[in-house]
Design an enzyme around this catalytic site. Sequence first.
Site, PDB file in Angstrom:
ATOM      1  N   GLU A 175      -2.633  -0.300  -7.933  1.00 42.67           N
ATOM      2  CA  GLU A 175      -4.024  -0.524  -7.523  1.00 42.67           C
ATOM      3  C   GLU A 175      -4.689   0.843  -7.439  1.00 42.67           C
ATOM      4  OE1 GLU A 175      -5.554  -3.212  -3.996  1.00 42.67           O
ATOM      5  OE2 GLU A 175      -5.087  -1.232  -3.230  1.00 42.67           O
TER       6      GLU A 175
ATOM      7  N   SER B 226       2.612  -2.256   5.127  1.00 38.80           N
ATOM      8  CA  SER B 226       3.640  -3.297   5.257  1.00 38.80           C
ATOM      9  C   SER B 226       5.011  -2.770   4.838  1.00 38.80           C
ATOM     10  CB  SER B 226       3.262  -4.522   4.420  1.00 38.80           C
ATOM     11  OG  SER B 226       3.154  -4.186   3.047  1.00 38.80           O
TER      12      SER B 226
ATOM     13  N   ASP C  53      -7.507 -11.824  -4.654  1.00 42.61           N
ATOM     14  CA  ASP C  53      -7.388 -10.714  -3.705  1.00 42.61           C
ATOM     15  C   ASP C  53      -7.576 -11.211  -2.276  1.00 42.61           C
ATOM     16  OD1 ASP C  53      -7.227  -7.994  -2.866  1.00 42.61           O
ATOM     17  OD2 ASP C  53      -9.414  -7.939  -2.717  1.00 42.61           O
TER      18      ASP C  53
ATOM     19  N   TRP D 155     -10.344  -8.186  11.251  1.00 40.93           N
ATOM     20  CA  TRP D 155      -9.560  -7.786  10.074  1.00 40.93           C
ATOM     21  C   TRP D 155      -8.079  -7.871  10.429  1.00 40.93           C
ATOM     22  CZ3 TRP D 155      -6.736  -2.961  10.141  1.00 40.93           C
ATOM     23  CH2 TRP D 155      -5.894  -2.836   9.020  1.00 40.93           C
TER      24      TRP D 155
ATOM     25  N   ARG E 100     -15.016  -3.095   5.867  1.00 41.78           N
ATOM     26  CA  ARG E 100     -14.585  -4.397   5.356  1.00 41.78           C
ATOM     27  C   ARG E 100     -15.772  -5.198   4.834  1.00 41.78           C
ATOM     28  NH1 ARG E 100     -10.577  -2.388   4.613  1.00 41.78           N
ATOM     29  NH2 ARG E 100      -8.577  -2.632   5.602  1.00 41.78           N
TER      30      ARG E 100
ATOM     31  N   HIS F 147      -1.501   1.694   9.639  1.00 42.52           N
ATOM     32  CA  HIS F 147      -2.513   1.806   8.563  1.00 42.52           C
ATOM     33  C   HIS F 147      -3.171   3.179   8.704  1.00 42.52           C
ATOM     34  CE1 HIS F 147      -5.767   0.602   5.831  1.00 42.52           C
ATOM     35  NE2 HIS F 147      -5.128  -0.536   5.570  1.00 42.52           N
TER      36      HIS F 147
ATOM     37  N   ASN G   7       0.785  -1.236   0.000  1.00 50.72           N
ATOM     38  CA  ASN G   7       0.000   0.000   0.000  1.00 50.72           C
ATOM     39  C   ASN G   7       0.815   1.284   0.000  1.00 50.72           C
ATOM     40  OD1 ASN G   7      -2.412  -1.303  -0.146  1.00 50.72           O
ATOM     41  ND2 ASN G   7      -2.940  -1.092   2.015  1.00 50.72           N
TER      42      ASN G   7
HETATM   43  O1  SFD Z   1      -5.581  -4.564   2.366  1.00 49.28           O
HETATM   44  C1  SFD Z   1       5.262 -10.218  19.928  1.00 49.28           C
HETATM   45  N1  SFD Z   1      -1.797  -4.389   5.994  1.00 49.28           N
HETATM   46  C2  SFD Z   1      -1.527  -3.974   4.684  1.00 49.28           C
HETATM   47  N2  SFD Z   1      -0.359  -3.451   4.269  1.00 49.28           N
HETATM   48  C3  SFD Z   1      -0.050  -3.342   2.934  1.00 49.28           C
HETATM   49  O2  SFD Z   1       1.040  -2.862   2.566  1.00 49.28           O
HETATM   50  N3  SFD Z   1      -0.943  -3.787   1.987  1.00 49.28           N
HETATM   51  C4  SFD Z   1      -2.171  -4.298   2.316  1.00 49.28           C
HETATM   52  O3  SFD Z   1      -2.904  -4.783   1.460  1.00 49.28           O
HETATM   53  C5  SFD Z   1      -2.556  -4.212   3.714  1.00 49.28           C
HETATM   54  N4  SFD Z   1      -3.825  -4.697   4.150  1.00 49.28           N
HETATM   55  C6  SFD Z   1      -3.794  -5.572   5.231  1.00 49.28           C
HETATM   56  C7  SFD Z   1      -2.812  -5.358   6.223  1.00 49.28           C
HETATM   57  C8  SFD Z   1      -2.859  -6.181   7.380  1.00 49.28           C
HETATM   58  C9  SFD Z   1      -3.824  -7.198   7.470  1.00 49.28           C
HETATM   59  C10 SFD Z   1      -3.874  -8.032   8.698  1.00 49.28           C
HETATM   60  C11 SFD Z   1      -4.732  -7.435   6.422  1.00 49.28           C
HETATM   61  C12 SFD Z   1      -4.712  -6.624   5.299  1.00 49.28           C
HETATM   62  C13 SFD Z   1      -5.720  -8.547   6.486  1.00 49.28           C
HETATM   63  C14 SFD Z   1      -1.031  -3.777   7.084  1.00 49.28           C
HETATM   64  C15 SFD Z   1       0.355  -4.350   7.347  1.00 49.28           C
HETATM   65  O4  SFD Z   1       0.300  -5.732   7.431  1.00 49.28           O
HETATM   66  C16 SFD Z   1       0.905  -3.740   8.643  1.00 49.28           C
HETATM   67  O5  SFD Z   1       0.940  -2.349   8.437  1.00 49.28           O
HETATM   68  C17 SFD Z   1       2.309  -4.208   9.045  1.00 49.28           C
HETATM   69  O6  SFD Z   1       2.382  -5.607   9.070  1.00 49.28           O
HETATM   70  C18 SFD Z   1       2.719  -3.656  10.417  1.00 49.28           C
HETATM   71  O7  SFD Z   1       4.005  -4.133  10.738  1.00 49.28           O
HETATM   72  P1  SFD Z   1       4.499  -4.310  12.290  1.00 49.28           P
HETATM   73  O8  SFD Z   1       5.870  -4.860  12.223  1.00 49.28           O
HETATM   74  O9  SFD Z   1       4.248  -3.073  13.013  1.00 49.28           O
HETATM   75  O10 SFD Z   1       3.474  -5.399  12.919  1.00 49.28           O
HETATM   76  P2  SFD Z   1       3.305  -6.957  12.554  1.00 49.28           P
HETATM   77  O11 SFD Z   1       3.744  -7.243  11.157  1.00 49.28           O
HETATM   78  O12 SFD Z   1       1.905  -7.322  12.898  1.00 49.28           O
HETATM   79  O13 SFD Z   1       4.322  -7.712  13.553  1.00 49.28           O
HETATM   80  C19 SFD Z   1       4.131  -7.766  14.937  1.00 49.28           C
HETATM   81  C20 SFD Z   1       5.096  -8.784  15.501  1.00 49.28           C
HETATM   82  O14 SFD Z   1       5.141  -8.734  16.924  1.00 49.28           O
HETATM   83  C21 SFD Z   1       5.054 -10.043  17.472  1.00 49.28           C
HETATM   84  N5  SFD Z   1       4.547  -9.900  18.833  1.00 49.28           N
HETATM   85  N6  SFD Z   1       6.498 -10.752  20.041  1.00 49.28           N
HETATM   86  C22 SFD Z   1       6.956 -10.973  21.304  1.00 49.28           C
HETATM   87  N7  SFD Z   1       6.239 -10.682  22.433  1.00 49.28           N
HETATM   88  C23 SFD Z   1       4.986 -10.139  22.333  1.00 49.28           C
HETATM   89  N8  SFD Z   1       4.299  -9.848  23.457  1.00 49.28           N
HETATM   90  C24 SFD Z   1       4.454  -9.891  21.035  1.00 49.28           C
HETATM   91  N9  SFD Z   1       3.272  -9.398  20.580  1.00 49.28           N
HETATM   92  C25 SFD Z   1       3.352  -9.395  19.240  1.00 49.28           C
HETATM   93  C26 SFD Z   1       4.164 -10.779  16.482  1.00 49.28           C
HETATM   94  O15 SFD Z   1       4.281 -12.174  16.566  1.00 49.28           O
HETATM   95  C27 SFD Z   1       4.727 -10.245  15.158  1.00 49.28           C
HETATM   96  O16 SFD Z   1       5.899 -10.929  14.816  1.00 49.28           O
HETATM   97  S1  SFD Z   1      -5.233  -3.968   3.627  1.00 49.28           S
HETATM   98  O17 SFD Z   1      -6.271  -4.208   4.608  1.00 49.28           O
HETATM   99  O18 SFD Z   1      -4.955  -2.573   3.486  1.00 49.28           O
HETATM  100  P1  AMP Z   2      -8.049  -1.104   2.505  1.00 51.57           P
HETATM  101  O1  AMP Z   2      -8.222  -2.330   1.694  1.00 51.57           O
HETATM  102  O2  AMP Z   2      -9.334  -0.453   2.879  1.00 51.57           O
HETATM  103  O3  AMP Z   2      -7.134  -1.292   3.668  1.00 51.57           O
HETATM  104  O4  AMP Z   2      -7.323  -0.053   1.567  1.00 51.57           O
HETATM  105  C1  AMP Z   2      -6.101  -0.303   0.945  1.00 51.57           C
HETATM  106  C2  AMP Z   2      -5.541   1.015   0.499  1.00 51.57           C
HETATM  107  O5  AMP Z   2      -6.453   1.680  -0.372  1.00 51.57           O
HETATM  108  C3  AMP Z   2      -5.259   1.997   1.614  1.00 51.57           C
HETATM  109  O6  AMP Z   2      -4.148   2.763   1.201  1.00 51.57           O
HETATM  110  C4  AMP Z   2      -6.508   2.841   1.662  1.00 51.57           C
HETATM  111  O7  AMP Z   2      -6.279   4.109   2.211  1.00 51.57           O
HETATM  112  C5  AMP Z   2      -6.871   2.923   0.197  1.00 51.57           C
HETATM  113  N1  AMP Z   2      -8.316   3.053  -0.064  1.00 51.57           N
HETATM  114  C6  AMP Z   2      -9.291   2.163   0.241  1.00 51.57           C
HETATM  115  N2  AMP Z   2     -10.500   2.593  -0.174  1.00 51.57           N
HETATM  116  C7  AMP Z   2     -10.287   3.782  -0.749  1.00 51.57           C
HETATM  117  C8  AMP Z   2     -11.137   4.750  -1.372  1.00 51.57           C
HETATM  118  N3  AMP Z   2     -12.457   4.567  -1.477  1.00 51.57           N
HETATM  119  N4  AMP Z   2     -10.555   5.877  -1.846  1.00 51.57           N
HETATM  120  C9  AMP Z   2      -9.226   6.085  -1.740  1.00 51.57           C
HETATM  121  N5  AMP Z   2      -8.385   5.219  -1.184  1.00 51.57           N
HETATM  122  C10 AMP Z   2      -8.895   4.085  -0.691  1.00 51.57           C
END
Ligand code: SFD
Ligand code: AMP
Length: 624
Positions: free
Chosen positions: A127, A435, A351, A217, A248, A388, A63
């Site tokens: 995207e 990510s 997806d 989510w 969602r 996020h 993203n």
């Molecule tokens: O579609 C301990 N995210 C998306 N990012 C994108 O770039 N594209 C996407 O498509 C994204 N979408 C999305 C995303 C996440 C999820 C769940 C879905 C869809 C379904 C967000 C990214 O994944 C997110 O921003 C990053 O992963 C954040 O990274 P970070 O490093 O802050 O968190 P992490 O990856 O969750 O890792 C956490 C770690 O900590 C560990 N942990 N270890 C020891 N002791 C403890 N007490 C602990 N507690 C946690 C975990 O095991 C893990 O290793 S979409 O929706 O937008």
């Molecule tokens: P999401 O699947 O909702 O986590 O969105 C993935 C990425 O698309 C994130 O960067 C969001 O901010 C962006 N996004 C989702 N929906 C929209 C929308 N309707 N308009 C603009 N950006 C969006």
Amino acid sequence: MPMNFETVEVTTDFLIVGGGMASCGAAVEAAYWAKKHGLKVTLVDKASLDRSGAVAMGLSAINQYIGVGKGKNTVEQYVEYVRQDLMGVARDDLVYNIARHVDGTVHLFEKWGLPIWKDDNGEYVNEGRWQIMINGESYKVIVAEAAKNALGMDNIYERIFIIEPLLDGDRISGAVGFSVRENKFYVFKAKAVLAAMGGAVGVFKPRSTGEGLGRSWYPPFSTGSSAYFTIRAGAEMTCQEVRFIPVRFKDAYGPVGAWFLLFKSRAISAIGGEYMVERKDELQNWAPYGLVKPIPANLRNYLGMLDCSEGKGPLMMMTNEAIAKLADQYKDDPKAFKKKMKELESEAWEDFLDMTIAQALLWAATNIQPEEKPSEIAAAEPYFIGSHSGASGAWVSGPEDIAPPEYFWGYANMTTVKGLFAAGDASGASSHKFSSGSHAEGRIAAKAAIKFIVENNTQPAVDMAKVEELKAKAYAPLEIYEANKDFTTDPEVNPAYIKPKMFMFRLQKMMDEYVGGVTANFSTNKPSLDRAMELLTFLKEDSEKLAAKDLHELMRCWENIHRMWQAESHVRTVMFREETRWPGYYFRADFPKMDEQNWLSFVNIKWDPNSGEWDVFKKPIIRL
Ligand code: SFD
Ligand code: AMP
């Protein structure tokens, strides 16, 4: 259950806590700099690196990708986008720093073997403006492999749940935790520590209960450990009021980004109107932020919520219409049309199969073919996530070259506690890193942490008496269970203790009803927040009575203690900010309007480990 637990001491220079995106970025960067300086780097994760954290199931898009030098986007435009999306409340310096480094991280992913979609000219397929498409089912495995290669498995500790930070005065000195598989208590002693344990899920009651409990989510295993760790170390926290509520696909939480941006789908109410069009005038009330493109995420939520509040729900994602539109240009060539439809159909399924497999299962289970039928979407429950579209996390130093003096205290991404760094979901006010940006921020933090170690190269003291105290506290739930379990016929219900699941339900119910969860239609007010504080105080008292039947349940106990602290810092900050700035994330019914004059500022909060007192205060927003 034998009650003897071995203590294992690990002495290192740099400790990375967590094994997710930020930590894997930190691992590769730290390994490079540590080699130059002869330093040791150790990583500890509660799970297994290959599939831990939010990217466990994979993702279907990256993203954050700027494409600097490709003539389309600039880093400055990204900063502008993030600031507007967070209704003016963002740290430009942090966002800028991540954005200028993120492309390099994405190029590394590709080098390590992540398949990124390409067009006929060999360019990444976007995207949306900032998002690029990937075949991401193995995303985390690929990123973890690079981290493992960089550190070596001898320096990686898996399945250790970190419970508390260790301090030497005002400096971090390590962390303690327990193995979730063996009777071993770990003491990590370090000169610098990176907290990167992800966000917090399950603080609020989820929409999915009973039949789908555990579905969310964001991952249910992100349980507020980052916030807990940094708060308990005495670090200043920011934006604790900015929770994220994503829209969602209903019940299995499939993300909507690909549908809105790639497929260009519309969402409408069940009655038929397109809320983003029909309710456009409402955006004037949230100017200047309501008037920018893209409309901030919370306001997009808000317009849909207004339809639902008027009984026009459920909202529908018009997947069928979107697919038909995309295939329409091929309608005169049956062969090409068929091919295009097949391609769109597989993209639609992929997806979800790439990142939210449950959504694909739900489609299959409920006879939904996206090219034939629309799907329900809904605003989910609140999550705490700095990476996020939320912003909660630790208040960290900006980079030396661009941060204003008020935002710079020596080392990029260092919290206000010496030697303690934060990145990804753990650092605040720098949303939209996702990510790729989390990985890049992990790299930034690690480089700065190594610099800190080189310039402060002493091993801080670890008080072993304190460690013993923490060890007793860590395992107390096992003892409480053993001592009392036979007094009732059902070990789940017992007047002498509370099991972690019941404890979690209590926390979720109070947050849901009084702090603006789903049941309260995301609304709250001062009396409700006061009531939440009262109930939280009782819950905190009862946390001393948490009971666990085995190590797995012991982890559940600690996860809920961590959640509870995230909850408290949230309630206190929501109470302090007397305005509604992010409708769609939450409403202060007693202060229903945005108040630019008084509240265009950060709200920060700090817990003092010596006095146990909380302090909530404003911090100015300084633009780059
Ligand atoms: O579609 C301990 N995210 C998306 N990012 C994108 O770039 N594209 C996407 O498509 C994204 N979408 C999305 C995303 C996440 C999820 C769940 C879905 C869809 C379904 C967000 C990214 O994944 C997110 O921003 C990053 O992963 C954040 O990274 P970070 O490093 O802050 O968190 P992490 O990856 O969750 O890792 C956490 C770690 O900590 C560990 N942990 N270890 C020891 N002791 C403890 N007490 C602990 N507690 C946690 C975990 O095991 C893990 O290793 S979409 O929706 O937008
Ligand atoms: P999401 O699947 O909702 O986590 O969105 C993935 C990425 O698309 C994130 O960067 C969001 O901010 C962006 N996004 C989702 N929906 C929209 C929308 N309707 N308009 C603009 N950006 C969006």
